[in-house]
Design a protein around this motif. Structure first.
Motif, PDB file in Angstrom:
ATOM      1  N   LYS A  25      11.701  31.574  16.472  1.00 50.43           N
ATOM      2  CA  LYS A  25      11.575  30.553  15.438  1.00 50.43           C
ATOM      3  C   LYS A  25      11.394  29.175  16.055  1.00 50.43           C
ATOM      4  N   GLN A  26      12.138  28.874  17.115  1.00 48.58           N
ATOM      5  CA  GLN A  26      12.009  27.583  17.789  1.00 48.58           C
ATOM      6  C   GLN A  26      10.624  27.420  18.400  1.00 48.58           C
ATOM      7  N   GLN A  27      10.115  28.488  18.978  1.00 44.29           N
ATOM      8  CA  GLN A  27       8.805  28.411  19.608  1.00 44.29           C
ATOM      9  C   GLN A  27       7.715  28.212  18.565  1.00 44.29           C
ATOM     10  N   GLU A  28       7.859  28.860  17.401  1.00 38.27           N
ATOM     11  CA  GLU A  28       6.868  28.677  16.352  1.00 38.27           C
ATOM     12  C   GLU A  28       6.841  27.227  15.893  1.00 38.27           C
ATOM     13  N   LYS A  30       7.617  24.559  17.681  1.00 39.39           N
ATOM     14  CA  LYS A  30       6.995  23.755  18.731  1.00 39.39           C
ATOM     15  C   LYS A  30       5.480  23.920  18.707  1.00 39.39           C
ATOM     16  N   ILE A  31       5.029  25.138  18.511  1.00 41.27           N
ATOM     17  CA  ILE A  31       3.584  25.387  18.475  1.00 41.27           C
ATOM     18  C   ILE A  31       2.958  24.676  17.286  1.00 41.27           C
ATOM     19  N   LEU A  36      -0.597  20.419  15.263  1.00 39.72           N
ATOM     20  CA  LEU A  36      -0.823  19.213  14.469  1.00 39.72           C
ATOM     21  C   LEU A  36      -1.266  18.054  15.349  1.00 39.72           C
ATOM     22  N   TRP A  37      -0.647  17.926  16.526  1.00 37.56           N
ATOM     23  CA  TRP A  37      -1.026  16.870  17.450  1.00 37.56           C
ATOM     24  C   TRP A  37      -2.463  17.054  17.940  1.00 37.56           C
ATOM     25  N   PRO A  44       3.873   9.292  16.063  1.00 34.72           N
ATOM     26  CA  PRO A  44       4.908   8.707  15.185  1.00 34.72           C
ATOM     27  C   PRO A  44       5.026   9.439  13.838  1.00 34.72           C
ATOM     28  N   ILE A  45       3.914   9.909  13.299  1.00 33.40           N
ATOM     29  CA  ILE A  45       3.945  10.669  12.041  1.00 33.40           C
ATOM     30  C   ILE A  45       4.646  12.009  12.264  1.00 33.40           C
ATOM     31  N   LEU A  46       4.365  12.657  13.382  1.00 27.16           N
ATOM     32  CA  LEU A  46       5.036  13.916  13.702  1.00 27.16           C
ATOM     33  C   LEU A  46       6.538  13.705  13.873  1.00 27.16           C
TER      34      LEU A  46
END
Length: 56
Positions: A25-28, A30-31, A36-37, A44-46
């Protein structure tokens, strides 16, 4: 004695499955932020999205 040994193995297996699910779940997450980036959402939006979602 064998039943106790089997039970401890079983509980260790269940614990490792929970840990594996949590890591996945943590890796998902981060991905998702990385994607998005890469699409072009500014950092800043992220960061604001991260703060609004909170820690689960």
């Amino acid at each position: 004695m064998l039943k106790t040994n089997h039970f401890s193995r079983l509980t260790k297996g269940v614990s490792s499955l929970r840990i594996t699910a949590a890591l996945k779940k943590q890796q998902e997450g981060k991905i998702g932020y990385i994607l998005l980036w890469l699409v072009g959402v500014p950092i800043p939006i992220l960061f604001v999205i991260f703060l609004l979602r909170g820690c689960d």
